[in-house]
Enzyme design. Structure first.
Site, PDB file in Angstrom:
ATOM      1  N   GLY A 512       0.955  -1.292  -0.024  1.00  0.00           N
ATOM      2  CA  GLY A 512       0.080  -0.154  -0.108  1.00  0.00           C
ATOM      3  C   GLY A 512       0.884   1.287   0.048  1.00  0.00           C
ATOM      4  O   GLY A 512       1.979   1.357  -0.388  1.00  0.00           O
ATOM      5  N   ALA A 513       0.184   2.307   0.365  1.00  0.00           N
ATOM      6  CA  ALA A 513       1.050   3.684   0.465  1.00  0.00           C
ATOM      7  C   ALA A 513       2.107   3.702   1.274  1.00  0.00           C
ATOM      8  O   ALA A 513       3.147   4.312   0.890  1.00  0.00           O
ATOM      9  CB  ALA A 513      -0.120   4.799   0.788  1.00  0.00           C
ATOM     10  N   ASP A 688     -14.257   5.453   5.842  1.00  0.00           N
ATOM     11  CA  ASP A 688     -13.830   5.329   4.535  1.00  0.00           C
ATOM     12  C   ASP A 688     -14.053   3.649   4.415  1.00  0.00           C
ATOM     13  O   ASP A 688     -13.507   2.757   3.989  1.00  0.00           O
ATOM     14  CB  ASP A 688     -12.235   5.333   4.727  1.00  0.00           C
ATOM     15  CG  ASP A 688     -11.615   4.911   3.446  1.00  0.00           C
ATOM     16  OD1 ASP A 688     -12.038   4.944   2.357  1.00  0.00           O
ATOM     17  OD2 ASP A 688     -10.340   4.644   3.248  1.00  0.00           O
TER      18      ASP A 688
END
Length: 855
Positions: A512-513, A688
């Site tokens: 991921g980020a 989210d």
């Protein structure tokens, strides 16, 4: 004289019929032979003797002390209010020298009802007693005409004690063939008939009383039979059948009468011991419910229930290190530079695309490039060394946190509202919402972690490669911080490295980020008790290890805030709370529930936070079936065996997926709503929600993850919900009010909108729209126009369910969920209480919680 012969002849015929019936009911006995010693040789004499014997068996047994009065035949006595006693009506009614009484039918009924329950041995004794009674009746016949009171000898009419105390030896002196044509008996019977006809009312009363006694006697007998049956057997129908049938039962009854145990005449079934055998218990017939729908991973049965069988990730099923019990094999996977790890590493890289963990990290444009960089770092040996990563969570922090949370609610209950908790000399505001996930102890932990994270990152920038020494210094600081405190001891596992606490590294499942997600596994120990905190295949426990690193150019404060908020929120939600008895003004909590009542099954557990050099490791519960996005886009091409044959799964186009069955989607929706409602009850909104942030266990248990962008809309010191502004989350799932500039919105209603989008994605296999802005998305624009003009949306109208009723209820809930005006939108709690969700069968049974957050 002719009349007497005719009456005698009639009595002989009756005696023959009764004697023949007795011979058919009772087997011959050796004792019965002695009873015929004084019988005359003529045939009529024998019949007459049998007739008298029959009468005595039926009517005279009440004088025997061996027979229980409950089981005795009903005697036809005179009405109680008459002044004259009746000596023996049932016995005299068979005499040939009297006319048939008005109750002859009742007498015959009484005789035939109980004749099968007498024994020949008892009859011989009763015959002798009857002869003695005959002699006494002759002596008292002279006093009958003078209307002197006659007291019968048997106990039902208050019998004389002298008669009952007479020795049995005197019975031998009386003749056994005393005829019933005695003049004294005839006179007595004549007087008796005259007195029985004294009053019609008396006869009617006598008739009713006789029926009542007979009915009560039958009822008591049946009740005693049932009682004995329950004592000797668990249940009569369950007892095994007797080999001899009714013969065995009759023989038992005969023996009981002969032994003087009349209470056991009506025994049914065989005698059993006090202990109950398991074989005598009723066997539960397991009826296999028919499966009416089988999709491989989801089955529906004809009773309405369903079963999830989600596929476990191949990295668990196909990895050699998982199946092997040798720790050396797992340890070899850590050193990527070893020659023997090339095949294993290649296998792991192929499996990375199977599990989408983009929900654990925010998506970004350079995700693939960073994953390649991570692979390059692993090949160069630059990945985080889990053997040198130690926990930065003080071991005594959460022990103290549990104590503070307990005292927090007890102070409120005891009225100590003016007491302020202090933290390092700083006053903390008064606690007004003890149900909030973020309280005083969480605030102190946030401050401590933030300080350590900042200190570690700054020291790494200044000292370069001295991270190992800094990690060890942090370990020493934590140890010094916890030592010397009264009532506390150091935990053996608090300062163990990650590899010892959570096992060896076996592979990578996503990126991921801010880094990658790896899987660690260790063997189960005796300390691991059910329910496990993570997934287990029976031999090992698996943990998801999320490595977090700041990107180049990231601000330290921004990275620190995200890391601490994600860990604190997740850890607080996934662990039990101890504020159970708090009584708040206007908000009554529960009444003494278990301490773990707050533990939610649909929240991913956050277990630990570790540090090595300038990198951090978040240890989480591992979900072996991946996320919802992987389930919807399950394998573009895959082969599955089905009874020895292979079938090809339909290729899924990019951007779309395979929709779920409506019943499966409804079950997942109900779990999702319960998890989000749990967060709202504790003052946190997710903000989210999307398929990438929804994980599954193989049994279909849903887990909500990624709390990095979650909003704490109410803390322990706030009475009211505070709103927020600005768009947060992924665009297809963002509510329209978030795109309004400088507008505040309720984060709880934003979560409700996102849940609706997630459900539509499950049943449609694609997004409803890319973004909820009419100027940028034509589909959302058509949605607004159709709702405004027609009051309905064509995509919702085209949805189908297993029944028209469920389809109608679902459409009502969806229209209320997708209200553009948030003030008209349904809440998560209302959606859970809707008819659609109430009719939805879910795999998880939820305990109702009554905690409420102040509005």
């Amino acid at each position: 004289m002719g009349d007497e012969k005719l009456s005698r002849h009639t009595s002989l015929k009756r005696a023959r019929s009764l004697s023949e019936s007795i011979k058919g009911l009772f087997k011959p006995s050796g004792i019965s032979g002695s009873n015929n010693a004084a019988a005359p040789s003529s045939r009529p004499g024998q019949d007459q003797a049998h007739s008298h014997q029959t009468a005595r068996i039926i009517t005279s047994n009440v004088s025997s002390p061996s027979i229980s009065p409950v089981h005795s035949p009903v005697l036809q006595a005179a009405p109680k209010h008459h002044k004259l006693g009746v000596p023996n009506i049932a016995k005299l009614s068979l005499s040939p020298s009297r006319e048939p009484s008005l109750n002859s039918e009742n007498e015959m009924f009484s005789q035939e009802s109980f004749i099968s329950e007498k024994d020949e041995d008892e009859a011989n004794l009763l015959e002798r007693e009857d002869l003695q009674n005959k002699k006494e009746e002759k002596a008292r016949a002279k006093h009958v005409r003078s209307k002197e009171a006659y007291v019968p000898h048997h106990r039902y009419t208050g019998g004389s004690d002298e008669v009952e105390r007479q020795p049995r030896e005197r019975l031998k002196n009386f003749p056994q063939n005393a005829g019933s044509s005695n003049p004294a008996n005839s006179n007595a019977n004549h007087v008796l008939d005259q007195e029985n006809n004294f009053s019609i009312d008396a006869m009617l009363d006598y008739d009713e009383e006789s029926k009542l006694r007979r009915r009560n006697s039958l009822g008591v007998r049946n009740h005693s039979n049932r009682t004995r049956s329950r004592k000797n057997s668990l249940s009569t129908p369950r007892s095994p059948p007797m080999k001899n049938g009714n013969d065995g039962m009759n023989s038992n009854a005969t023996n009981n009468v002969g032994n003087g145990t009349g209470n056991r005449i009506y025994m049914r079934g065989r005698n059993q011991s006090d202990s109950i055998s398991a074989s005598s218990l009723p066997k539960f017939q397991e009826i296999e419910c028919k499966c009416i729908l089988d999709l491989g991973h989801f089955k529906v049965f004809e009773n309405g229930y369903h079963e999830h069988s989600l596929r476990v990730l191949p990295i668990i099923t196909n990895n050699k290190n998982v199946d092997s019990g040798d720790e050396k094999d797992a340890d070899a996977s850590v050193n990527s530079g070893d020659d023997g790890d090339n095949d294993s590493e290649a296998n792991m890289h192929k499996q990375k695309s199977v599990f989408s963990l983009s929900g654990l990290f925010k998506s970004h444009k350079d995700g693939n490039q960073q994953q390649q960089q991570q692979q390059q770092q692993e090949e160069n040996g630059e990945q985080i060394n889990l053997e040198k990563a130690f926990s930065i969570i003080p071991s005594q922090r959460f022990i103290k946190s549990q104590t503070v949370k307990k005292s927090r609610t007890s102070n409120l209950k005891n009225g100590n509202n003016d007491e302020l908790m202090k933290n390092d000399g700083k006053n903390i505001p008064q606690i007004v919402n003890p149900n909030a996930a973020v309280g005083a102890e969480e605030l102190k932990l946030i401050n401590a972690l933030s300080e350590k994270i900042r200190k570690g990152l700054k020291s790494e920038n200044t000292k370069g490669n001295n991270g190992e020494g800094r990690s060890n210094s942090n370990k020493q600081e934590d140890s010094d911080d916890t030592e010397g405190k009264a009532g506390t001891t150091n935990d053996d596992t608090s300062h163990k490295p990650c590899s010892q606490k959570y096992g060896k590294y076996i592979g990578v499942v996503g990126a991921g980020a801010y880094g990658v997600v790896k899987i660690c596994a260790r063997c189960k120990t005796a300390k691991d008790v059910l329910p496990y905190s993570t997934y287990s295949n029976g031999k090992k426990l698996f943990f998801a290890v999320k490595e977090l690193k700041p990107k180049p150019g990231d601000q330290i404060d921004k990275f620190c805030t995200r890391l601490t908020s994600e860990f604190i929120i997740g850890h607080s939600l996934s662990h039990p709370h101890f504020e159970a008895n708090a009584m708040i003004a206007g908000n009554v909590s529960r009444t003494t529930p278990p301490k773990h009542v707050f533990n939610a099954p649909n929240i991913l557990k956050i277990l630990d936070l570790m540090e090595y050099s300038n990198s951090f490791v978040e240890v989480m519960e591992f979900c072996a079936s991946g996320d919802l996005y992987s389930l919807l886009t399950r394998n573009n091409i895959s082969n599955e065996s089905n009874n020895g044959s292979s079938r090809l799964i339909q290729t899924v186009k990019e951007g779309s997926g395979s929709p779920l069955h409506p019943l499966e989607a409804d079950c997942f929706m109900k779990q999702l709503l319960n998890g989000v409602q749990y967060m709202h009850d504790h003052g946190i909104a997710h903000c989210d929600l999307k398929p990438e942030n929804i994980l599954f266990q193989p049994n279909g248990l849903l887990k909500i993850c990624d709390f990095g962008t979650s909003s704490v809309f109410q803390t322990a010191w706030e009475k009211h919900v505070h709103f927020q502004s600005g768009a947060m989350g992924s665009e297809p799932y963002v509510a329209p009010e978030e795109f309004i500039r400088d507008a505040e919105y309720d984060p709880r209603l934003v979560d409700c909108w996102s849940c609706g989008i997630v459900y539509c994605t499950m049943v449609m296999g694609q997004y409803l729209w890319k973004i909820a802005i009419p100027e940028k998305d034509s589909l959302f624009k058509s949605f607004l126009s159709e709702i405004k003009d027609d009051g309905q949306f064509y995509l919702f109208e085209e949805l189908r369910h297993v029944s028209s009723e469920l389809n109608r209820l679902r459409k009502i809930a969806l229209y209320r969920t997708f209200q553009v005006d948030p003030t008209k939108r349904i809440t998560i709690e209302q959606l859970l209480q809707s008819s659609w969700m109430r009719k939805t069968k879910c795999c998880v049974v939820y305990r109702p919680l009554h905690t409420k957050v102040s509005k």
